[in-house]
Each structure stands twice: as C-alpha cells, then as structure tokens.
Write a protein that holds these residues in place. Sequence first.
Motif: not given
Length: 222
Positions: A153-182
């Motif tokens: 499903s599009v939802r599953l593929v999109r979720t998988g990609i974005e989880v991987a992107v956020v996790a990688t970015g966060f590990a490299l020092g990217g900003s995750v916070g309340v704004g990400t959730i909002a």
Amino acid sequence: MPTTPALRGRRLPRRLVQLYAGLTLYGVSAALLVRGGLGLEPWGVLHQGLSELTGLTMGVVSIVVGAVVLLLWIPIRQRPGLGTVSNVFVVGIAMDAALALVPDGRGLAVQIPLLVAGIVLNGVATGLYIAARFGPGPRDGLMTGLHRLTGRSVRLVRTGIEVAVVATGFALGGSVGVGTIAYALAIGPLAQLFLRVFIVPSTDDGGTAVAGGSPEGAILRP
C-alpha cells in the motif's frame, strides 16, 4: 520527459506560474521550519543531518538528495515530468535564499509562529505545485514507484521511507521535535484543502479531470 498534453493548452501560463510559485514557497516553508528550531519535516531532518555532516548548505543537500532519488527512478521505470526536474533545483535554491534572509527564532514567542507559518505555507506550496500537474517530486515518485513495484500500500511504503529518512537524519544530527509531529498531523489536511483551491482543469472545455490521477490521492511531499 512527457510533453503532451502537459505542455500544451491555454492554461499553460497559469500552470507554470503555479508550479514555480509552489516550488519556491516549498523551499521557503522548509527554511521557516529550520529557523523555528522545533523540528523539521521528515526529509528536512535528513537534509539537515547531511548538512551537518558535509558542511554543505541545506539547499545544496536537498538538490543532491533529489538528484540521487531521481536516479532511483530508472530501475523502477518512473517517468519524470517538468515538475519533477524543476523540483530538484528550485526547492533547494529557494530554501538557501530564505535561510540567508530569515534569522533563527529565539524563544517560543517567535519559534511557534515560524513553525505554524512553515507548516501552513508548506500546505499551500504542495497544493500549488501538485495541482499544476507537471509530475510528482522525485521523492513522491520513488514512493509511488515502489508501491507499484512491490504491490504494498502507498501508506505502508510512504511510512517505511519516511521512518528510514527520519531515523537516518536524526542519527546524523537532524532536528526532530514537536514540529515534526505537528507537520505529520497537519500536512495531509492542509495539502488536500489547497489542492482543491488551486486545481487546474486538465481540459480546455472547462472539465475538471486531472491528468495522472486525482491529486487528492497524491498528497505527497517533494
């Protein structure tokens, strides 16, 4: 790159204005989220992390990542449009320009308005450029291509990609916070609203058919 009917018709000037206004505003909205300092959208987290790692500006990183993602279209047989290629460059250039003009927000009294403005402007920008019907952004096309290739499903593929992107970015020092959730909660309804506001009929007889499928079903980010 497809040239018909996308690059013909009396609505072409309006569509071109929408495309480039939308992509420019998308870059500006991404910069506002950066300056707000309360968390970025998923791909923004990755761009910021790579920027911290390489010393390149976020706009340049966005262009490089977009180009790499676009190369991934080749094995999954996705076809780029004018909007796809323009997305790679215009968003990154606009982001760097806005980052040079907008200072960091200091204190919640400034950060919260920057966050809200960034999210709302992102919704406006998404509606503008998708409704212009010049093709999806490279990241969106990767998602839809993998959906078609895997049958997931599009939802599953999109979720998988974005989880991987956020996790990688966060590990490299990217900003995750309340704004990400909002952003995650608000962007879908906002983009759908503005798609309806800015939709351009795909025929010159006043019809409202949309080339390439309904944009309401493609509330996607570049």
